[in-house]
Design a protein around this motif. Structure first.
Motif, PDB file in Angstrom:
ATOM      1  N   GLU A  33      35.918 -17.981  25.639  1.00  0.00           N
ATOM      2  CA  GLU A  33      35.136 -17.004  26.384  1.00  0.00           C
ATOM      3  C   GLU A  33      36.014 -15.865  26.879  1.00  0.00           C
ATOM      4  OE1 GLU A  33      32.441 -18.700  29.242  1.00  0.00           O
ATOM      5  OE2 GLU A  33      32.088 -20.440  27.952  1.00  0.00           O
ATOM      6  N   LEU A  34      35.467 -14.646  26.776  1.00  0.00           N
ATOM      7  CA  LEU A  34      36.190 -13.433  27.164  1.00  0.00           C
ATOM      8  C   LEU A  34      35.262 -12.548  27.983  1.00  0.00           C
ATOM      9  CD1 LEU A  34      38.440 -11.263  27.012  1.00  0.00           C
ATOM     10  CD2 LEU A  34      37.541 -10.656  24.749  1.00  0.00           C
ATOM     11  N   SER A  35      35.759 -12.107  29.136  1.00  0.00           N
ATOM     12  CA  SER A  35      35.033 -11.148  29.953  1.00  0.00           C
ATOM     13  C   SER A  35      35.832  -9.850  29.982  1.00  0.00           C
ATOM     14  CB  SER A  35      34.846 -11.673  31.377  1.00  0.00           C
ATOM     15  OG  SER A  35      34.203 -10.691  32.175  1.00  0.00           O
ATOM     16  N   ILE A  36      35.154  -8.760  29.686  1.00  0.00           N
ATOM     17  CA  ILE A  36      35.730  -7.431  29.847  1.00  0.00           C
ATOM     18  C   ILE A  36      34.808  -6.692  30.800  1.00  0.00           C
ATOM     19  CG2 ILE A  36      36.384  -5.271  28.723  1.00  0.00           C
ATOM     20  CD1 ILE A  36      36.742  -6.867  26.122  1.00  0.00           C
ATOM     21  N   ASP A  37      35.362  -6.268  31.915  1.00  0.00           N
ATOM     22  CA  ASP A  37      34.580  -5.534  32.895  1.00  0.00           C
ATOM     23  C   ASP A  37      35.241  -4.184  33.132  1.00  0.00           C
ATOM     24  OD1 ASP A  37      32.438  -7.466  33.743  1.00  0.00           O
ATOM     25  OD2 ASP A  37      34.199  -8.697  34.104  1.00  0.00           O
ATOM     26  N   TRP A  38      34.503  -3.302  33.767  1.00  0.00           N
ATOM     27  CA  TRP A  38      34.943  -1.918  33.936  1.00  0.00           C
ATOM     28  C   TRP A  38      34.786  -1.478  35.384  1.00  0.00           C
ATOM     29  CZ3 TRP A  38      37.072   0.279  29.665  1.00  0.00           C
ATOM     30  CH2 TRP A  38      36.830  -0.380  28.453  1.00  0.00           C
ATOM     31  N   ASN A  39      35.906  -1.131  36.013  1.00  0.00           N
ATOM     32  CA  ASN A  39      35.907  -0.499  37.338  1.00  0.00           C
ATOM     33  C   ASN A  39      35.148  -1.298  38.403  1.00  0.00           C
ATOM     34  OD1 ASN A  39      37.299   1.889  36.362  1.00  0.00           O
ATOM     35  ND2 ASN A  39      35.373   2.408  35.366  1.00  0.00           N
ATOM     36  N   THR A  40      35.268  -2.609  38.385  1.00  0.00           N
ATOM     37  CA  THR A  40      34.542  -3.414  39.372  1.00  0.00           C
ATOM     38  C   THR A  40      35.460  -4.059  40.404  1.00  0.00           C
ATOM     39  OG1 THR A  40      34.619  -5.427  38.021  1.00  0.00           O
ATOM     40  CG2 THR A  40      32.717  -3.966  37.700  1.00  0.00           C
TER      41      THR A  40
END
Length: 169
Positions: free
Chosen positions: A71-78
């Motif tokens: 599993e991979l999570s990529i989030d932005w500016n959080t």
């Protein structure tokens, strides 16, 4: 994990990650890596590789976190890396955000040439088969955030030949 703003969305497999993040990762091209943040323990300085790796490209922050085997999570500016990490009162260790890392430090100030997804496709049977790494290539070198089987790993230089590169741009 007590990280302010961290609400990961974990995806599995190349297609899911590419569909959700290809445009934004490709748009990082031409931006300079202006900073990064990792979680380290105050007591011994060790990197807590379960927490996300935060990369700042001139104000656009990408937050990468691997979990479980695939599993991979990529989030932005959080994520707020200025906020204290909470909820660790039970532990003998104190996690804090740090911008100290000998692998990533040489890339600060460099312009990103390309972001890619790397898919682990070994010739033999391997528990990590199909896991996805996020690679960042600069003129001088490259690094990638990989799945270390339930945590993040950071690798510098050319990837292992069993990685298949999927360009995004």
């Amino acid at each position: 994990m007590g990280i302010s703003g961290f609400e990961p969305t974990f995806l599995v497999g190349l297609e899911a990650v590419r569909e959700n993040h290809r445009p934004r990762l490709a748009e990082l091209r031409g931006r300079r890596l202006t900073g990064f943040a990792l979680v380290r323990f105050v007591e011994d300085g060790e990197w807590f590789a379960d927490c996300p790796v935060v990369l700042d490209f001139e104000g656009v922050r990408v937050e990468i976190c691997h979990w479980k085997f695939d599993e991979l999570s990529i989030d932005w500016n959080t994520i707020d890396t200025t906020a204290a990490i909470t909820g660790w009162e039970w532990s003998e260790f104190t996690p804090v955000w740090s911008s100290a890392d000998e692998r990533l430090q040489p890339f600060v100030g460099q312009e990103l040439r390309e972001a890619s997804l790397l898919e682990w496709r070994p010739s033999g049977q391997d528990l990590a088969d199909g896991t996805i790494a996020v690679e960042f290539a600069f003129d001088a070198d490259r690094f990638r955030i990989c799945n270390g089987l339930d945590e993040n790993t950071i690798e510098v230089g050319d990837p292992h030949p069993d990685f298949v590169r999927h360009r995004l741009g």
